[in-house]
Design a protein around this motif. Structure first.
Motif, PDB file in Angstrom:
ATOM      1  N   LYS A  87     -51.103  18.157 -22.664  1.00 19.44           N
ATOM      2  CA  LYS A  87     -52.125  18.483 -23.652  1.00 19.44           C
ATOM      3  C   LYS A  87     -52.876  19.751 -23.229  1.00 19.44           C
ATOM      4  N   ALA A  88     -53.497  20.410 -24.183  1.00 19.86           N
ATOM      5  CA  ALA A  88     -54.218  21.655 -23.888  1.00 19.86           C
ATOM      6  C   ALA A  88     -55.342  21.441 -22.883  1.00 19.86           C
ATOM      7  N   HIS A  89     -55.998  20.272 -22.951  1.00 16.48           N
ATOM      8  CA  HIS A  89     -57.170  20.036 -22.091  1.00 16.48           C
ATOM      9  C   HIS A  89     -56.828  19.259 -20.821  1.00 16.48           C
ATOM     10  N   SER A  90     -55.602  18.833 -20.663  1.00 13.96           N
ATOM     11  CA  SER A  90     -55.270  17.943 -19.543  1.00 13.96           C
ATOM     12  C   SER A  90     -55.250  18.693 -18.216  1.00 13.96           C
ATOM     13  N   ILE A  91     -55.417  17.948 -17.133  1.00  9.75           N
ATOM     14  CA  ILE A  91     -55.527  18.543 -15.799  1.00  9.75           C
ATOM     15  C   ILE A  91     -54.539  17.907 -14.839  1.00  9.75           C
ATOM     16  N   ILE A  92     -54.255  18.656 -13.771  1.00  7.64           N
ATOM     17  CA  ILE A  92     -53.364  18.218 -12.700  1.00  7.64           C
ATOM     18  C   ILE A  92     -54.203  17.933 -11.463  1.00  7.64           C
ATOM     19  N   MET A  93     -53.962  16.776 -10.826  1.00 13.09           N
ATOM     20  CA  MET A  93     -54.643  16.420  -9.587  1.00 13.09           C
ATOM     21  C   MET A  93     -53.611  16.003  -8.544  1.00 13.09           C
ATOM     22  N   HIS A  94     -54.002  16.108  -7.284  1.00 12.66           N
ATOM     23  CA  HIS A  94     -53.136  15.722  -6.157  1.00 12.66           C
ATOM     24  C   HIS A  94     -54.051  15.552  -4.943  1.00 12.66           C
ATOM     25  N   PRO A  95     -53.931  14.442  -4.198  1.00 14.82           N
ATOM     26  CA  PRO A  95     -54.824  14.236  -3.047  1.00 14.82           C
ATOM     27  C   PRO A  95     -54.530  15.152  -1.871  1.00 14.82           C
ATOM     28  N   ALA A  96     -53.295  15.742  -1.840  1.00 17.20           N
ATOM     29  CA  ALA A  96     -52.862  16.611  -0.745  1.00 17.20           C
ATOM     30  C   ALA A  96     -52.802  15.804   0.568  1.00 17.20           C
ATOM     31  N   PRO A  97     -52.052  16.302   1.560  1.00 16.46           N
ATOM     32  CA  PRO A  97     -51.294  17.546   1.558  1.00 16.46           C
ATOM     33  C   PRO A  97     -50.142  17.502   0.558  1.00 16.46           C
ATOM     34  N   ILE A  98     -49.755  18.684   0.109  1.00 18.51           N
ATOM     35  CA  ILE A  98     -48.749  18.812  -0.937  1.00 18.51           C
ATOM     36  C   ILE A  98     -47.400  19.150  -0.318  1.00 18.51           C
ATOM     37  N   ASN A  99     -46.380  18.439  -0.717  1.00 14.40           N
ATOM     38  CA  ASN A  99     -45.018  18.850  -0.398  1.00 14.40           C
ATOM     39  C   ASN A  99     -44.590  19.836  -1.487  1.00 14.40           C
ATOM     40  N   ARG A 100     -44.783  21.116  -1.229  1.00  9.05           N
ATOM     41  CA  ARG A 100     -44.536  22.135  -2.250  1.00  9.05           C
ATOM     42  C   ARG A 100     -43.073  22.116  -2.683  1.00  9.05           C
TER      43      ARG A 100
ATOM     44  N   PRO B 197     -46.823  14.013 -21.965  1.00 14.58           N
ATOM     45  CA  PRO B 197     -47.451  14.486 -23.205  1.00 14.58           C
ATOM     46  C   PRO B 197     -48.677  13.687 -23.636  1.00 14.58           C
ATOM     47  N   LYS B 198     -48.822  12.459 -23.147  1.00 11.01           N
ATOM     48  CA  LYS B 198     -49.934  11.588 -23.537  1.00 11.01           C
ATOM     49  C   LYS B 198     -51.107  11.662 -22.562  1.00 11.01           C
ATOM     50  N   ALA B 199     -50.886  12.228 -21.387  1.00 13.74           N
ATOM     51  CA  ALA B 199     -51.853  12.126 -20.296  1.00 13.74           C
ATOM     52  C   ALA B 199     -52.987  13.135 -20.422  1.00 13.74           C
ATOM     53  N   ASP B 200     -54.203  12.684 -20.125  1.00 10.20           N
ATOM     54  CA  ASP B 200     -55.338  13.581 -19.930  1.00 10.20           C
ATOM     55  C   ASP B 200     -55.410  14.031 -18.475  1.00 10.20           C
ATOM     56  N   VAL B 201     -55.033  13.132 -17.573  1.00 10.87           N
ATOM     57  CA  VAL B 201     -55.014  13.408 -16.142  1.00 10.87           C
ATOM     58  C   VAL B 201     -53.638  13.075 -15.597  1.00 10.87           C
ATOM     59  N   VAL B 202     -52.986  14.059 -14.989  1.00 10.10           N
ATOM     60  CA  VAL B 202     -51.721  13.848 -14.296  1.00 10.10           C
ATOM     61  C   VAL B 202     -52.034  13.848 -12.805  1.00 10.10           C
ATOM     62  N   MET B 203     -52.011  12.665 -12.210  1.00 11.27           N
ATOM     63  CA  MET B 203     -52.398  12.494 -10.814  1.00 11.27           C
ATOM     64  C   MET B 203     -51.141  12.317  -9.965  1.00 11.27           C
ATOM     65  N   LEU B 204     -50.765  13.372  -9.267  1.00 10.69           N
ATOM     66  CA  LEU B 204     -49.579  13.335  -8.428  1.00 10.69           C
ATOM     67  C   LEU B 204     -49.907  12.749  -7.061  1.00 10.69           C
ATOM     68  N   LEU B 205     -48.896  12.178  -6.419  1.00  8.87           N
ATOM     69  CA  LEU B 205     -49.034  11.606  -5.083  1.00  8.87           C
ATOM     70  C   LEU B 205     -48.096  12.317  -4.128  1.00  8.87           C
ATOM     71  N   ARG B 206     -48.456  12.324  -2.865  1.00  5.16           N
ATOM     72  CA  ARG B 206     -47.560  12.865  -1.835  1.00  5.16           C
ATOM     73  C   ARG B 206     -46.456  11.868  -1.542  1.00  5.16           C
TER      74      ARG B 206
END
Length: 291
Positions: free
Chosen positions: A241-254, A202-211
């Motif tokens: 947040k309404a403006h926040s984004i999701i990032m991931h370097p990929a490849p993604i484990n779906r 809820p606090k994040a502007d950028v949610v940066m996921l990792l593989r």
């Protein structure tokens, strides 16, 4: 000519120039002319995005690519990385893009060759061109880094992306936190606080996921329940947040780090990152030859 091995050894002004150059190349669809330069991409670990986006960047700038395949090379006969680079340099290769399983592989090369060495990923250490494309993506989205809340989620200890991004984002003024299972915490990563994904989202502007880097794991974990326990589910994403984004370097484990429905959702910038990877690498090639 310059080596490009880490963002840590570059000052902030240079990093900002690299970002602005990449954005300019992207907007203008115009690129530096590096024709008549010979380059080779030496990848000793598997790669899709990094390897092919370097090739695209090299072609857009007019470079001549001397193709190298580790599986069919003399590495299989015991040739060292140094001797491979020495051989290709001897026949006229002027720049090397290298991905290698050994942390800091470049230390044995940069003092011995006066042609650029570009780090395309060293072991669990660093991935500076991935960090650069991530910075470009964030810059395009927010215009600045200072006071942004960035949470890095997942396999922190094995991720060169996490190591690179956390360090440079902190230098640029972002607030860093890590949301990871205890067994993947890295005690050397002191530039951010450890938290839970439910607290951080809820606090994040950028949610940066990792593989989840299963090829580097020495212990088993409950992959089947990872998403519900530690990953970005649709329920968790609804708290962003309404403006926040999701990032991931990929490849993604779906369905492991991220719910499949979120990968191409309006908040996702995962494929934008891939697009920006080409322009990040054009910017790096321009830097190593023209700075």
């Amino acid at each position: 000519m310059q080596h490009f091995i880490s963002l840590e050894n570059l000052n902030i002004e240079v990093i900002r120039e690299l970002i602005e150059d990449a954005i300019s190349f992207k907007k203008r669809n115009a690129y530096p002319n590096l024709s008549n330069h010979y380059i080779s991409n030496l990848f000793f670990e598997n790669s899709t995005r990094t390897k092919l986006s370097f090739e695209m960047a090299e072609k857009k700038t007019g470079m001549e690519i001397i193709y190298f395949d580790a599986e069919s090379s003399s590495i299989k006969k015991g040739e060292t990385l140094y001797d491979t680079v020495k051989t290709l340099n001897s026949i006229g290769v002027e720049c090397f893009v290298i991905r290698h399983w050994e942390d800091r592989f470049y230390e044995n090369l940069i003092s011995k060759f006066d042609v650029p060495i570009i780090n395309a990923g060293d072991g669990c250490g660093d991935h500076p061109t991935q960090s650069l494309l991530d910075l470009i993506t964030i810059q395009e989205e927010f215009g600045e880094f200072r006071d942004l809340n960035v949470v890095i989620v997942g396999d922190v200890v094995h991720s060169r992306v996490a190591h690179s991004d956390a360090k440079i984002l902190q230098r640029l003024g972002a607030n860093i936190s890590f949301a990871t299972p205890e067994f993947w915490r890295d005690s050397t990563m002191t530039m951010g606080r450890y938290t839970t994904i439910d607290e951080a989202i809820p606090k994040a502007d950028v949610v940066m996921l990792l593989r989840n880097q299963n090829e580097r794991h020495s212990q088993q974990y409950d992959e089947g329940n990872f998403l519900s326990l530690y990953g970005l589910t649709k329920e968790r994403a609804s708290n962003m947040k309404a403006h926040s984004i999701i990032m991931h370097p990929a490849p993604i484990n779906r369905g492991v780090e991220i719910d499949e429905d979120l990968i191409e959702s309006p908040k996702s910038r995962i494929f934008t990152q891939m697009t920006n990877g080409v322009f990040a690498r054009i910017s790096v090639l321009n830097y190593v030859f023209n700075s």
